[in-house]
Design an enzyme around this catalytic site. Structure first.
Site, mmCIF file in Angstrom:
data_model
loop_
_atom_site.group_PDB
_atom_site.id
_atom_site.type_symbol
_atom_site.label_atom_id
_atom_site.label_comp_id
_atom_site.label_asym_id
_atom_site.label_seq_id
_atom_site.Cartn_x
_atom_site.Cartn_y
_atom_site.Cartn_z
ATOM 1 N N ARG A 158 0.839 -1.333 0.009
ATOM 2 C CA ARG A 158 -0.215 -0.156 0.081
ATOM 3 C C ARG A 158 1.085 1.256 -0.055
ATOM 4 O O ARG A 158 1.875 1.279 0.471
ATOM 5 C CB ARG A 158 -0.814 0.044 1.040
ATOM 6 N N GLY A 263 -16.768 6.059 4.993
ATOM 7 C CA GLY A 263 -16.386 7.513 4.722
ATOM 8 C C GLY A 263 -16.698 7.728 3.334
ATOM 9 O O GLY A 263 -17.596 7.453 2.492
ATOM 10 N N GLY A 267 -9.970 5.769 -3.403
ATOM 11 C CA GLY A 267 -9.099 6.486 -4.695
ATOM 12 C C GLY A 267 -8.125 5.761 -4.677
ATOM 13 O O GLY A 267 -7.785 4.701 -4.231
ATOM 14 N N CYS A 270 -4.868 2.578 -7.584
ATOM 15 C CA CYS A 270 -5.010 1.037 -7.882
ATOM 16 C C CYS A 270 -6.514 0.512 -7.998
ATOM 17 O O CYS A 270 -6.972 0.125 -8.789
ATOM 18 C CB CYS A 270 -4.264 0.136 -6.889
ATOM 19 N N ARG A 336 -3.960 10.442 -7.478
ATOM 20 C CA ARG A 336 -4.823 9.629 -8.633
ATOM 21 C C ARG A 336 -5.849 9.186 -7.959
ATOM 22 O O ARG A 336 -6.202 8.631 -7.072
ATOM 23 C CB ARG A 336 -3.826 8.627 -8.966
HETATM 24 N N1 NAD Z 1 1.090 2.461 -6.664
HETATM 25 C C1 NAD Z 1 1.131 1.353 -6.019
HETATM 26 O O1 NAD Z 1 1.084 1.225 -4.812
HETATM 27 C C2 NAD Z 1 0.861 0.193 -6.687
HETATM 28 C C3 NAD Z 1 0.732 -1.278 -5.799
HETATM 29 C C4 NAD Z 1 0.774 -2.577 -6.391
HETATM 30 C C5 NAD Z 1 0.833 -2.671 -7.946
HETATM 31 N N2 NAD Z 1 0.827 -1.508 -8.376
HETATM 32 C C6 NAD Z 1 0.946 -1.693 -10.052
HETATM 33 O O2 NAD Z 1 2.503 -1.560 -10.545
HETATM 34 C C7 NAD Z 1 2.407 -0.945 -11.670
HETATM 35 C C8 NAD Z 1 3.332 0.539 -11.650
HETATM 36 O O3 NAD Z 1 2.658 1.381 -10.753
HETATM 37 P P1 NAD Z 1 3.228 2.571 -10.389
HETATM 38 O O4 NAD Z 1 2.203 3.405 -9.259
HETATM 39 O O5 NAD Z 1 4.470 2.237 -9.712
HETATM 40 O O6 NAD Z 1 3.478 3.646 -11.563
HETATM 41 P P2 NAD Z 1 4.069 5.100 -11.743
HETATM 42 O O7 NAD Z 1 3.288 5.778 -12.590
HETATM 43 O O8 NAD Z 1 4.323 5.683 -10.403
HETATM 44 O O9 NAD Z 1 5.534 4.951 -12.428
HETATM 45 C C9 NAD Z 1 5.756 4.467 -13.606
HETATM 46 C C10 NAD Z 1 7.258 4.756 -14.111
HETATM 47 O O10 NAD Z 1 7.554 3.890 -15.133
HETATM 48 C C11 NAD Z 1 8.306 4.842 -16.146
HETATM 49 N N3 NAD Z 1 8.053 4.604 -17.698
HETATM 50 C C12 NAD Z 1 7.133 4.735 -18.116
HETATM 51 N N4 NAD Z 1 7.301 4.180 -19.664
HETATM 52 C C13 NAD Z 1 8.546 3.734 -19.466
HETATM 53 C C14 NAD Z 1 9.315 2.698 -20.196
HETATM 54 N N5 NAD Z 1 8.801 2.599 -21.386
HETATM 55 N N6 NAD Z 1 10.530 2.554 -19.918
HETATM 56 C C15 NAD Z 1 10.843 2.790 -18.551
HETATM 57 N N7 NAD Z 1 10.203 3.616 -17.824
HETATM 58 C C16 NAD Z 1 8.853 3.667 -18.111
HETATM 59 C C17 NAD Z 1 7.653 6.419 -15.625
HETATM 60 O O11 NAD Z 1 8.442 7.377 -16.028
HETATM 61 C C18 NAD Z 1 7.601 6.294 -14.139
HETATM 62 O O12 NAD Z 1 8.559 6.787 -13.442
HETATM 63 C C19 NAD Z 1 1.120 -0.612 -12.353
HETATM 64 O O13 NAD Z 1 0.588 -1.667 -13.040
HETATM 65 C C20 NAD Z 1 0.157 -0.752 -10.770
HETATM 66 O O14 NAD Z 1 -1.146 -0.814 -11.024
HETATM 67 C C21 NAD Z 1 1.038 -0.075 -8.000
HETATM 68 O O1 UPG Z 2 -10.988 1.077 5.540
HETATM 69 C C1 UPG Z 2 -10.842 1.706 4.694
HETATM 70 C C2 UPG Z 2 -9.498 1.573 4.159
HETATM 71 C C3 UPG Z 2 -9.277 2.240 2.875
HETATM 72 N N1 UPG Z 2 -9.994 2.926 2.305
HETATM 73 C C4 UPG Z 2 -9.676 3.985 1.044
HETATM 74 O O2 UPG Z 2 -9.477 3.057 0.348
HETATM 75 C C5 UPG Z 2 -8.366 3.433 -0.718
HETATM 76 C C6 UPG Z 2 -7.130 2.705 -0.697
HETATM 77 O O3 UPG Z 2 -6.534 2.469 0.336
HETATM 78 P P1 UPG Z 2 -5.041 1.579 0.485
HETATM 79 O O4 UPG Z 2 -5.774 0.248 -0.008
HETATM 80 O O5 UPG Z 2 -4.588 1.817 1.897
HETATM 81 O O6 UPG Z 2 -4.188 2.156 -0.440
HETATM 82 P P2 UPG Z 2 -3.693 1.553 -2.052
HETATM 83 O O7 UPG Z 2 -2.153 2.158 -1.737
HETATM 84 O O8 UPG Z 2 -4.400 2.151 -2.797
HETATM 85 O O9 UPG Z 2 -3.377 0.050 -1.668
HETATM 86 C C7 UPG Z 2 -4.311 -0.565 -2.423
HETATM 87 O O10 UPG Z 2 -3.917 -0.953 -3.906
HETATM 88 C C8 UPG Z 2 -2.545 -1.039 -4.045
HETATM 89 C C9 UPG Z 2 -2.298 -1.135 -5.448
HETATM 90 O O11 UPG Z 2 -2.666 -2.273 -5.963
HETATM 91 C C10 UPG Z 2 -2.355 -2.685 -3.589
HETATM 92 O O12 UPG Z 2 -1.111 -3.307 -3.697
HETATM 93 C C11 UPG Z 2 -2.766 -2.727 -1.978
HETATM 94 O O13 UPG Z 2 -2.796 -4.179 -1.562
HETATM 95 C C12 UPG Z 2 -4.075 -2.064 -1.668
HETATM 96 O O14 UPG Z 2 -4.514 -2.193 -0.340
HETATM 97 C C13 UPG Z 2 -8.080 5.014 -0.078
HETATM 98 O O15 UPG Z 2 -8.688 6.004 -0.898
HETATM 99 C C14 UPG Z 2 -8.349 4.694 1.357
HETATM 100 O O16 UPG Z 2 -8.758 6.116 2.011
HETATM 101 C C15 UPG Z 2 -11.305 3.546 3.114
HETATM 102 O O17 UPG Z 2 -12.028 4.337 2.697
HETATM 103 N N2 UPG Z 2 -11.604 2.833 4.041
#
Ligand code: NAD
Ligand code: UPG
Length: 432
Positions: A158, A263, A267, A270, A336
């Site tokens: 997260r 609440g 957002g 993910c 986002r």
């Molecule tokens: N953000 C999270 O908490 C989270 C958690 C679990 C999974 N994911 C997944 O991980 C993936 C990445 O998410 P993120 O939030 O890290 O993305 P992000 O937008 O924060 O970062 C992506 C990076 O990739 C770079 N990039 C874009 N095109 C490129 C290319 N062709 N070659 C090299 N670099 C390039 C960008 O400049 C940027 O720095 C997504 O599929 C997302 O769903 C995200």
């Molecule tokens: O009881 C709750 C818990 C969360 N949220 C909302 O849910 C959203 C997502 O929260 P959280 O899941 O903590 O954050 P993310 O960083 O988006 O993480 C989720 O999305 C990631 C990207 O896929 C996954 O890796 C994580 O396991 C998954 O928890 C936020 O807007 C929170 O405010 C609530 O409203 N109530």
């Protein structure tokens, strides 16, 4: 081991920094030169608690960033941590993944030893084997299993807790169809498993299953929040304290206490994109995902409900209204799909004069809404405001007290149950 990570955003930077901390040599590839420079200077390109220290320790040293894909050649395994954003129809945009797969294929073409490519990004079942692998095959002239291998390893951390979640996960999911890929990924994670405070489950499964596990995880959690929001809305109608109800149902181990905070809804980068993608994927196969549709509908209504509550208390046309919190949740500067956007839009429709405050996400929001006023502190935002809408549950908001006295009209509408109702403020909350 020598590990490479393509993409240095929220996921890529976190995993690259941790792999370096765990003793691996890490090469990070990103197309953004500013990001690359930041990493090499030992600076975090994103805001994440604890990341600055990790980057200062390893950036430019055990962790080196580059824009040059050729640098990947020296690594044993490459993680693709690239964005998979939503298309208009909810399906995922694979352009970054495809571009990276092609660049990686060019590098693999020149490599003598075996290379493992791991999809870390969240992708729809079938993508890794049917879209990514063939692009690498075409570009490299090699085939999966002969010259390179492929695996899928979804990430569950997260934002705001990224470092702790990554170093101490509930599970590590390894989706692969060949033993050598499984063995290599186990070696990458071995130091993490040894250092983890808990005992993470290692789930060895197929590539499609790994892809689906990620969507199922997020769809489940998003639906859990929408369900508690629906129950919270009903509680409010009956004058029932939704949080007391949540605390009690959480005692049933089949429900548990997590993700029961009702609440403004969910957002972030993910849940919205992933629920949209799996709904679109279901429809693509003629399956009507009615429950996931409702999950989104409940979520979309919560900001409207907050604005309706505001209308019950005051007419904000021409008045100063404080928007407290802009990040999609505390602990991050990520905006986002933040719930702040529909709230700001609703206030603009009502001709309110908006003053917004967030401890870390202001600059990101300023790019999207350059014309609203941004305060440097919560106190400054509240001063002279005729109403305050609490959008993000930052801890500092829970400590506000005398600051409310500077409001022109002390109307407090709480979207996150972060302000304690008290004498001196006209309090209303989504679920209280
Ligand atoms: N953000 C999270 O908490 C989270 C958690 C679990 C999974 N994911 C997944 O991980 C993936 C990445 O998410 P993120 O939030 O890290 O993305 P992000 O937008 O924060 O970062 C992506 C990076 O990739 C770079 N990039 C874009 N095109 C490129 C290319 N062709 N070659 C090299 N670099 C390039 C960008 O400049 C940027 O720095 C997504 O599929 C997302 O769903 C995200
Ligand atoms: O009881 C709750 C818990 C969360 N949220 C909302 O849910 C959203 C997502 O929260 P959280 O899941 O903590 O954050 P993310 O960083 O988006 O993480 C989720 O999305 C990631 C990207 O896929 C996954 O890796 C994580 O396991 C998954 O928890 C936020 O807007 C929170 O405010 C609530 O409203 N109530």
């Amino acid at each position: 081991m020598h590990v490479s990570v393509v993409g240095s955003g929220y996921i890529g930077t976190t995993i690259a920094a941790w792999f370096a901390e765990l003793g691996h040599t890490v090469t990070n590839v990103d197309i953004d030169e500013d990001v690359v420079a930041a990493v090499n200077n030992g600076e975090a390109p994103i805001h994440e608690p604890g990341l600055d220290e990790l980057m200062a320790a390893h950036g430019g040293d055990a962790l080196v960033a580059t824009t040059d894909y050729d640098e990947v050649a020296g690594s044993d395994v490459t993680f693709l941590a690239l964005p998979t954003p939503s298309n208009d129809d909810g399906s995922i945009d694979l352009s970054a993944m495809k571009a990276a797969a092609e660049s990686l294929g060019d590098v693999i073409a020149e490599k003598d030893d075996d290379h493992l490519v791991v999809v870390k990004s969240t992708v729809i079942p079938g993508t890794t084997a049917e879209t990514i692998a063939p692009i690498i095959e075409d570009a490299s002239g090699k085939t999966v299993g002969e010259g390179f291998r492929i695996a899928m390893n979804p990430e569950f951390l997260r934002e705001g807790f990224a470092l702790d979640d990554f170093k101490d996960p509930d599970k590590i999911v390894i989706g692969a169809e060949d033993d050598q890929a499984v063995e290599t990924l186990n070696r990458v994670y071995e130091p993490l498993v040894e250092a983890a405070a808990g005992d993470p489950a290692i789930v060895e499964t197929g590539i499609r299953e790994a892809e689906m596990i990620k969507y199922a995880n997020n769809a489940f959690l998003a639906t859990k929040v929408s369900l508690i929001n629906e129950l919270g809305n009903i509680c409010k109608e009956y004058g029932v304290d939704a949080y007391e109800v949540a605390d009690a149902i959480a005692l049933d181990h089949r429900i548990d206490e997590h993700f029961l905070r009702s609440g403004l809804g969910w957002g972030g980068s993910c849940f919205p994109k992933d629920v949209a993608a799996i709904r679109a994927a279901a429809r693509d196969r003629d399956y009507d995902p009615v429950l996931l549709d409702a999950t989104v509908e409940v979520n979309d209504r919560q900001p409207e409900r907050l604005l309706d509550l505001l209308d019950d208390h005051t007419d904000v046309a021409g008045k100063r209204v404080a928007v407290m919190g802009l990040a999609f949740k505390p602990g991050t500067d990520d905006i986002r799909y933040t719930r702040a956007v529909p709230v700001i839009e609703g206030l603009l429709e009502r001709d309110a004069e908006i003053v917004a405050y967030d401890p870390v996400a202001t600059e990101n929001m300023r790019e999207q809404y350059p014309d609203i006023t941004y305060a440097d502190s919560a106190a400054e935002a509240l001063e002279g405001a005729s109403a305050a809408l609490f959008v993000t549950d930052w801890d500092e908001f829970g400590a506000l007290d005398a600051e409310f006295e500077a409001m022109a009209e002390p109307v407090v509408i709480d979207g996150r149950r972060i302000v304690e109702p008290r004498d001196g403020i006209e309090y209303d909350g989504l679920t209280w």
